[in-house]
Design an enzyme around this catalytic site. Structure first.
Site: not given
Length: 269
Positions: A87, A105, A159, A179
């Site tokens: 991200h 996050e 991740h 992605r």
């Protein structure tokens, strides 16, 4: 009103967990993988039991400071590997995507689980240059964790959440995901942008076992082992149960009283 219920939204995913379909009596082509518990994002905006939307509620408490509610909370439950992804941070999101925030996050594992990260972005770039991303699993570090573990995933971390994992995910209000590798599934990838934002992050710097809270610059999430109270944190507080049943939902609280075994999110304004 001291507590306001947030009505959940359900998102089917190719890697989702059919158990969620059973618990919530939902028929979907793909299994439910995400329950959006608090969101002002346009993809899924939650409503409150007062009839307001999350953003309508939010405007009253932050007085126009944010474009939308600044955090997003989900339950994520898996039967397969999620894609290897990354991200962007706030700067990249604002400059390239015209979005107010990137996506940092954090996870709290409700079950034992697994995830993977790429600690060496240089190795990832070499595979990409050679067009050999099918070898990506060879350079990932796979990590098994116990129930009760916190994992911090700052923007830039390459991740993937593993199968048979259920987490509470607290994040900035963004759905920006690049992605990189999808375990043979034919979904779109976003390699060019991913390589621009990827950073080398070490497992030891992001996994926190035997602790009761995790704080970032964007929010704090905490689980209380005993009933407690505090006067040092800012209101409102988001309360999330750790038991998943048909009535599972998050709520907004103005009380500084904490119940045992509940997750609380605060300091996000």
């Amino acid at each position: 009103m001291s507590k306001i219920k947030i009505l959940p939204e359900f998102r089917a995913m190719v890697w989702g967990n059919q158990e969620l379909n059973s618990i919530f009596n939902i028929n979907s082509k793909e299994p439910i993988g995400e329950i959006w518990l608090l969101s002002g994002h346009h993809l899924y905006e939650n409503k409150l039991d007062t009839g307001e939307t999350v953003n309508e509620f939010g405007k009253k408490i932050y007085n126009g400071k944010y474009k939308r509610f600044p955090i997003l909370i989900k339950l994520v439950s898996t039967s397969k590997w999620l894609s290897v992804q990354v991200h962007p941070d706030d700067e990249f999101a604002q400059k390239i995507e015209n979005e107010p925030w990137g996506k940092s996050e954090a996870w709290y594992f409700l079950t034992d689980g697994e995830f993977a990260i790429c600690e060496n972005v240089d190795a990832l770039e070499k595979l990409a240059k050679k067009n050999e991303l099918e070898k990506l699993p060879e350079i990932l570090k796979f990590v098994k964790v116990k129930q009760g573990t916190f994992v911090n995933i700052p923007a830039g971390t390459v991740h993937a959440l593993g199968p048979n994992s259920t987490v509470i995910e607290v994040q900035q209000s963004s759905d920006l995901t690049y992605r990189i590798y999808d375990w043979g599934r034919p979904r779109e990838t976003h390699l060019e942008k991913a390589l621009k934002v990827a950073k080398s992050i070490k497992v030891d710097d992001i996994v926190f076992e035997n602790v009761t809270n995790l704080s970032s610059k964007y929010f704090t999430m905490e689980i209380f082992k005993t009933k407690n109270s505090s006067s040092s944190l800012s209101l409102p507080i988001i309360k999330i149960p750790t038991k998943i049943d048909k009535n599972f939902c998050a709520s907004i609280s103005y009380e500084k009283e904490f119940e045992q075994g509940q997750i609380y999110v605060y300091n996000f304004l």
